[in-house]
Write a protein that holds these residues in place. Structure first.
Motif, short mmCIF file in Angstrom:
data_model
loop_
_atom_site.label_atom_id
_atom_site.label_comp_id
_atom_site.label_asym_id
_atom_site.label_seq_id
_atom_site.Cartn_x
_atom_site.Cartn_y
_atom_site.Cartn_z
N ALA A 177 -1.67 2.49 -5.67
CA ALA A 177 -3.10 2.29 -5.94
C ALA A 177 -3.23 1.26 -7.05
O ALA A 177 -2.44 1.25 -8.00
CB ALA A 177 -3.74 3.61 -6.37
N ARG A 214 0.81 -1.21 0.00
CA ARG A 214 0.00 0.00 0.00
C ARG A 214 0.85 1.26 0.00
O ARG A 214 0.47 2.26 -0.58
CB ARG A 214 -0.92 -0.01 1.21
CG ARG A 214 -1.99 -1.07 1.12
CD ARG A 214 -3.01 -0.94 2.23
NE ARG A 214 -4.05 -1.93 2.09
CZ ARG A 214 -4.01 -3.13 2.64
NH1 ARG A 214 -2.98 -3.47 3.38
NH2 ARG A 214 -4.99 -3.98 2.46
N CYS A 215 1.99 1.23 0.69
CA CYS A 215 2.84 2.41 0.77
C CYS A 215 4.26 1.98 1.07
O CYS A 215 4.49 1.06 1.87
CB CYS A 215 2.33 3.35 1.86
SG CYS A 215 3.24 4.90 1.94
N ASN A 269 8.19 13.72 2.35
CA ASN A 269 7.94 12.64 3.32
C ASN A 269 9.21 12.32 4.09
O ASN A 269 10.27 12.10 3.48
CB ASN A 269 7.48 11.38 2.58
CG ASN A 269 6.18 11.61 1.86
OD1 ASN A 269 5.16 11.84 2.46
ND2 ASN A 269 6.23 11.56 0.53
N GLU A 289 2.80 6.09 -2.53
CA GLU A 289 1.53 5.41 -2.35
C GLU A 289 1.25 4.53 -3.56
O GLU A 289 1.57 4.89 -4.69
CB GLU A 289 0.41 6.42 -2.16
CG GLU A 289 0.54 7.19 -0.86
CD GLU A 289 -0.60 8.14 -0.63
OE1 GLU A 289 -1.74 7.83 -1.05
OE2 GLU A 289 -0.34 9.20 -0.06
N SER A 296 2.31 6.88 -6.82
CA SER A 296 2.25 8.34 -6.82
C SER A 296 2.99 8.90 -5.62
O SER A 296 2.87 8.40 -4.51
CB SER A 296 0.80 8.82 -6.83
OG SER A 296 0.14 8.42 -5.66
N GLN A 297 3.75 9.93 -5.91
CA GLN A 297 4.44 10.64 -4.85
C GLN A 297 4.34 12.14 -5.13
O GLN A 297 4.05 12.91 -4.25
CB GLN A 297 5.89 10.21 -4.76
CG GLN A 297 6.61 10.86 -3.60
CD GLN A 297 8.01 10.33 -3.44
OE1 GLN A 297 8.67 10.05 -4.43
NE2 GLN A 297 8.47 10.21 -2.23
#
Length: 165
Positions: free
Chosen positions: A71, A63-64, A118, A69, A80-81
């Motif tokens: 999807a 999931r991450c 992040n 992330e 996607s980041q």
């Protein structure tokens, strides 16, 4: 993994990558955890089968990871980041406290790193020697932070995530 035609990347020896016919498989091994991401479901089934013969495994859905992330659609996987075609930024901060330990007068230094906004890495540690000045203490902290930042840059480039950070 090398015997299964995976290449161990230089930036992090726990990351293995395999590219075949335009498809990519990335495998990250850390102690008893493993993260696998692939372009093709057949590749993951084959990898699970081969690894299952040697190890007890329970692979769930990713999931991450590393601030990215994941999807899933019916036939797609979207990572996607940041917005597409933008640079992935690496930001680092460091600091120190000169002679902060009253027992041995050694300084404490630390850093924290962000990739794409992040937090991905941090460290706080007592310096191994007694510094003769605040400048020396700050320089040692900066050297540790820059080394970590360069390692992150190399990792992103090898994973083809970085587009010129």
């Amino acid at each position: 993994m090398v015997s299964m035609d995976y290449q161990q990347i230089n930036a992090d020896h726990t990351v293995f990558i395999q590219r075949n016919d335009g498809r990519t498989t990335i495998l990250v091994v850390y102690v008893d955890d493993m993260i696998v991401t692939v372009d093709d479901e057949g590749d993951i089934a084959q990898l699970k089968s081969r690894l299952g013969k040697e190890f007890e495994m329970n692979l769930g859905q990713l999931r991450c990871f590393f601030g990215i992330e994941v999807a899933r659609g019916a036939k797609t996987i979207i990572l996607s980041q940041m917005k597409k075609n933008e640079h992935v930024s690496i930001e680092g901060y460091y600091g120190s406290n000169w002679g902060s330990c009253l027992d041995d007068r050694r300084s404490t230094s630390g850093y924290y790193m962000f990739v794409g906004g992040n937090l991905v890495s941090w460290k706080s540690k007592k310096q191994p020697i007694v510094a003769s000045s605040t400048t020396e203490t700050e320089y040692r902290a900066m050297a540790l932070g820059v080394a970590e930042m360069m390692w992150l840059k190399t990792l992103l480039v090898e994973l083809k995530t970085d587009q010129g950070a």
